[in-house]
Design a protein around this motif. Structure first.
Motif, PDB file in Angstrom:
ATOM      1  N   GLU A 166       0.791  -1.218   0.040  1.00 50.98           N
ATOM      2  CA  GLU A 166      -0.058  -0.063   0.185  1.00 50.98           C
ATOM      3  C   GLU A 166       0.878   1.293   0.179  1.00 50.98           C
ATOM      4  N   PRO A 167       0.337   2.213  -0.593  1.00 52.07           N
ATOM      5  CA  PRO A 167       1.382   3.544  -0.695  1.00 52.07           C
ATOM      6  C   PRO A 167       1.636   3.936   0.755  1.00 52.07           C
ATOM      7  N   GLY A 168       2.975   4.045   0.812  1.00 52.25           N
ATOM      8  CA  GLY A 168       3.594   4.700   2.382  1.00 52.25           C
ATOM      9  C   GLY A 168       4.051   3.255   3.177  1.00 52.25           C
ATOM     10  N   ARG A 169       3.558   2.200   2.941  1.00 55.61           N
ATOM     11  CA  ARG A 169       3.620   1.149   3.794  1.00 55.61           C
ATOM     12  C   ARG A 169       4.808   0.341   3.519  1.00 55.61           C
ATOM     13  N   VAL A 170       5.202  -0.655   4.282  1.00 57.40           N
ATOM     14  CA  VAL A 170       6.425  -1.714   4.009  1.00 57.40           C
ATOM     15  C   VAL A 170       5.931  -2.352   2.774  1.00 57.40           C
ATOM     16  N   PRO A 171       7.180  -2.293   1.931  1.00 57.97           N
ATOM     17  CA  PRO A 171       6.769  -3.546   0.838  1.00 57.97           C
ATOM     18  C   PRO A 171       6.489  -4.888   1.544  1.00 57.97           C
ATOM     19  N   VAL A 172       5.845  -5.698   1.015  1.00 65.94           N
ATOM     20  CA  VAL A 172       5.322  -7.053   1.457  1.00 65.94           C
ATOM     21  C   VAL A 172       5.610  -7.977   0.507  1.00 65.94           C
ATOM     22  N   ARG A 173       5.717  -9.518   1.206  1.00 70.99           N
ATOM     23  CA  ARG A 173       5.846 -10.288   0.113  1.00 70.99           C
ATOM     24  C   ARG A 173       4.658 -10.730  -0.694  1.00 70.99           C
ATOM     25  N   VAL A 174       4.852 -11.440  -1.665  1.00 69.86           N
ATOM     26  CA  VAL A 174       3.519 -11.660  -2.478  1.00 69.86           C
ATOM     27  C   VAL A 174       2.766 -12.581  -1.957  1.00 69.86           C
ATOM     28  N   GLY A 175       3.549 -13.570  -1.091  1.00 70.72           N
ATOM     29  CA  GLY A 175       2.845 -14.763  -0.272  1.00 70.72           C
ATOM     30  C   GLY A 175       3.377 -16.049  -0.627  1.00 70.72           C
ATOM     31  N   ILE A 176       3.929 -16.052  -1.746  1.00 71.12           N
ATOM     32  CA  ILE A 176       4.636 -17.579  -2.255  1.00 71.12           C
ATOM     33  C   ILE A 176       5.865 -16.956  -2.887  1.00 71.12           C
ATOM     34  N   SER A 177       6.668 -18.077  -3.074  1.00 70.00           N
ATOM     35  CA  SER A 177       7.830 -17.956  -3.794  1.00 70.00           C
ATOM     36  C   SER A 177       7.918 -17.525  -5.015  1.00 70.00           C
ATOM     37  N   ILE A 178       7.347 -16.297  -5.388  1.00 69.48           N
ATOM     38  CA  ILE A 178       7.028 -16.138  -6.805  1.00 69.48           C
ATOM     39  C   ILE A 178       8.422 -15.956  -7.658  1.00 69.48           C
ATOM     40  N   GLY A 179       9.319 -15.326  -6.997  1.00 70.73           N
ATOM     41  CA  GLY A 179      10.831 -15.124  -7.841  1.00 70.73           C
ATOM     42  C   GLY A 179      11.395 -16.728  -8.365  1.00 70.73           C
ATOM     43  N   ASP A 180      11.218 -17.599  -7.216  1.00 68.72           N
ATOM     44  CA  ASP A 180      12.015 -18.942  -7.689  1.00 68.72           C
ATOM     45  C   ASP A 180      10.860 -19.355  -8.904  1.00 68.72           C
ATOM     46  N   THR A 181       9.614 -19.601  -8.873  1.00 64.97           N
ATOM     47  CA  THR A 181       8.609 -19.990  -9.623  1.00 64.97           C
ATOM     48  C   THR A 181       8.863 -19.259 -10.986  1.00 64.97           C
ATOM     49  N   LEU A 182       8.923 -17.848 -11.089  1.00 63.25           N
ATOM     50  CA  LEU A 182       9.112 -17.408 -12.206  1.00 63.25           C
ATOM     51  C   LEU A 182      10.487 -17.761 -12.990  1.00 63.25           C
ATOM     52  N   ALA A 183      11.517 -17.816 -12.076  1.00 58.22           N
ATOM     53  CA  ALA A 183      12.932 -18.384 -12.714  1.00 58.22           C
ATOM     54  C   ALA A 183      12.595 -19.699 -13.367  1.00 58.22           C
ATOM     55  N   ALA A 184      12.020 -20.847 -12.566  1.00 65.39           N
ATOM     56  CA  ALA A 184      11.897 -22.163 -13.096  1.00 65.39           C
ATOM     57  C   ALA A 184      10.767 -22.045 -14.384  1.00 65.39           C
ATOM     58  N   LEU A 185       9.933 -21.359 -14.629  1.00 67.13           N
ATOM     59  CA  LEU A 185       9.225 -21.034 -15.758  1.00 67.13           C
ATOM     60  C   LEU A 185      10.128 -20.834 -17.071  1.00 67.13           C
ATOM     61  N   HIS A 186      10.858 -19.536 -16.582  1.00 64.96           N
ATOM     62  CA  HIS A 186      11.757 -19.121 -17.782  1.00 64.96           C
ATOM     63  C   HIS A 186      12.922 -20.424 -17.943  1.00 64.96           C
ATOM     64  N   GLY A 187      13.069 -20.998 -17.068  1.00 65.62           N
ATOM     65  CA  GLY A 187      14.075 -22.136 -17.192  1.00 65.62           C
ATOM     66  C   GLY A 187      13.505 -23.208 -18.214  1.00 65.62           C
ATOM     67  N   VAL A 188      12.375 -23.518 -18.006  1.00 68.01           N
ATOM     68  CA  VAL A 188      11.632 -24.668 -18.833  1.00 68.01           C
ATOM     69  C   VAL A 188      11.435 -24.024 -20.317  1.00 68.01           C
ATOM     70  N   ILE A 189      11.196 -22.774 -20.155  1.00 66.30           N
ATOM     71  CA  ILE A 189      11.121 -22.212 -21.691  1.00 66.30           C
ATOM     72  C   ILE A 189      12.497 -22.397 -22.469  1.00 66.30           C
ATOM     73  N   GLY A 190      13.632 -21.882 -21.631  1.00 69.64           N
ATOM     74  CA  GLY A 190      14.763 -21.863 -22.455  1.00 69.64           C
ATOM     75  C   GLY A 190      15.103 -23.433 -22.667  1.00 69.64           C
ATOM     76  N   VAL A 191      14.942 -24.434 -21.859  1.00 65.77           N
ATOM     77  CA  VAL A 191      15.273 -25.872 -22.205  1.00 65.77           C
ATOM     78  C   VAL A 191      14.449 -26.019 -23.521  1.00 65.77           C
ATOM     79  N   LEU A 192      13.157 -25.928 -23.579  1.00 59.85           N
ATOM     80  CA  LEU A 192      12.548 -26.503 -24.394  1.00 59.85           C
ATOM     81  C   LEU A 192      13.181 -25.529 -25.908  1.00 59.85           C
ATOM     82  N   MET A 193      13.367 -24.508 -25.926  1.00 56.40           N
ATOM     83  CA  MET A 193      14.013 -23.682 -26.912  1.00 56.40           C
ATOM     84  C   MET A 193      15.584 -24.366 -27.289  1.00 56.40           C
TER      85      MET A 193
END
Length: 408
Positions: A166-193
């Motif tokens: 929220e504006p002016g408040r502490v940045p919060v986690r999305v609630g899941i390990s979204i950075g790891d999952t996005l990296a995994a998805l990009h990795g799968v795309i890279g492997v298939l390419m």
């Protein structure tokens, strides 16, 4: 990989990645998630774990009979081989597995494979067709390559954490390990390419280098172009969608409803639903730019309408008018939702300890070669003997390695 008869699953069907052999080295989330996806679409995945505790994910979050229920999702369709990669003999076994593999997935810190005598040039000399997926915090090159990096740091460096507040408040986690999952998805795309390139260019493998922060950054939309062109640093906006209106979360008498009324024709229908035809016909609100200029007013009138209704009442009216809207789902909502069930997104999966647990289904949906769950998540080292025997080791050789602590 043998079919597990304890699983009441979909009938066997042609697999998109049938015949693909994957060796997974690494732990926790990013690398194993990528290998999980490959396994769901038919790849044979051999997961190398350290003897003793194995992958730490086995003990993360809520445990059933000593094993994480998260493990049941992350490691289905995999074979577990317990090998001590700190030993020269264990490293030799890993190289023998990799020599026959199509794909290697690893998410160690940069330099770890090299320290074990498994640098990319060494492995590609051993197996020229090998596709290596390397997931790390900052990538295999650059001044930060040796810094420790977790998904949460990648989310911060990639720009996501600055906006998740929220504006002016502490940045919060999305609630899941979204950075790891996005990296995994990009990795799968890279492997298939890379596999496609190998198929049409003489069978040559390559390295797929995925950094956690880059995977997050790749999803940050107009963040950098806006800064470059206008000097604008995008700021947190809470539940709103900055620059696009109206699109927000609005209070009902028993919870929150999300409404996306930002299309020109959708906006008119939304205003008709809430009894504000005057706003629907206002010339300055006919396009998004005008609505953004009056977004506070629009959010207020929409919120006043939803506040007088339950979520069910609001959603029924909005659905009838074909206005995109939805409630904020909890785990219980997802588990019991008929649409999730109709699309096989909640599966009943048996564990090797005799339980049955509801788990997420498989994404994406392929019409001719859908993903399947062929085996439940393994106990540590369940497949060590079978995999080593398949490499040509005798029972006596395996017993000798086990006595030395090289395998378990």
């Amino acid at each position: 990989m043998a079919h597990d008869p304890t699983l009441a699953l979909t009938p066997p069907s042609p697999a998109a990645l049938r015949g693909l052999r994957v060796v997974e080295m690494g732990q926790l989330i990013a690398g194993p998630f990528a290998a999980k996806m490959l396994g769901e679409f038919g790849a044979e995945v051999v997961k190398i774990e350290p003897p003793g505790a194995g992958d730490p994910l086995r003990n993360w979050r809520l445990l059933q009979d000593g094993t994480s229920v998260w493990w049941q999702v992350q490691s289905r369709n995999k074979q577990s081989v317990a090998i001590d990669l700190r030993s020269a003999a264990g490293q030799d076994l890993a190289r023998r597995l990799i020599a026959e593999a199509d794909v290697l997935v690893e998410n160690f810190r940069p330099g770890q494979l090299e320290a074990w005598g498994m640098a990319p040039e060494q492995l590609l000399a051993l197996n020229p067709k090998l596709v290596m997926l390397r997931v790390s915090g900052y990538g295999q090159t650059g001044p930060y390559r040796d810094k420790p990096g977790f998904g949460v740091i990648g989310e911060a460096m990639g720009g996501l954490r600055h906006l998740s507040a929220e504006p002016g408040r502490v940045p919060v986690r999305v609630g899941i390990s979204i950075g790891d999952t996005l990296a995994a998805l990009h990795g799968v795309i890279g492997v298939l390419m890379a596999l496609r390139h190998r198929e049409v260019n003489g069978g040559q493998g390559q390295v797929v280098d995925v950094a956690l922060h880059e995977a997050v950054f790749n999803c940050m939309e107009s963040l950098i172009p806006e800064y470059s062109a206008f000097g604008v640093v995008r700021q947190p906006a809470g539940s709103a969608l900055p620059g696009i209106a109206p699109s927000n979360a609005y209070p009902c008498s028993d919870g929150w409803v999300l409404i996306g009324g930002n299309g020109d024709s959708i906006f008119k229908r939304l205003m008709a639903v809430i009894g504000r035809d005057d706003l629907a016909q206002a010339p300055d609100l006919a396009d998004n730019a005008g609505r953004v200029a009056r977004v506070a007013e629009l959010d207020a009138v929409i919120g006043a309408w939803t506040a007088q209704r339950t979520m069910a009442e609001a959603l029924a009216a909005l659905d009838a008018a074909r206005v995109p809207a939805g409630k904020v789902y909890t785990a219980a909502d997802i588990h019991d939702d008929p649409h999730y069930r109709a699309r096989d997104m909640i599966l009943q999966q048996a564990t090797r300890d005799g339980h049955t647990v509801a788990v997420p289904g498989i994404v994406p949906k392929l019409s001719a070669t859908p993903g399947t769950v062929r085996s439940s998540a393994p106990r540590l080292g369940d497949d060590t003997d079978a995999v080593l025997a398949g490499m040509g080791l005798t029972a006596a050789q395996i017993a000798e390695l086990r006595a030395r602590g090289v395998v378990a």
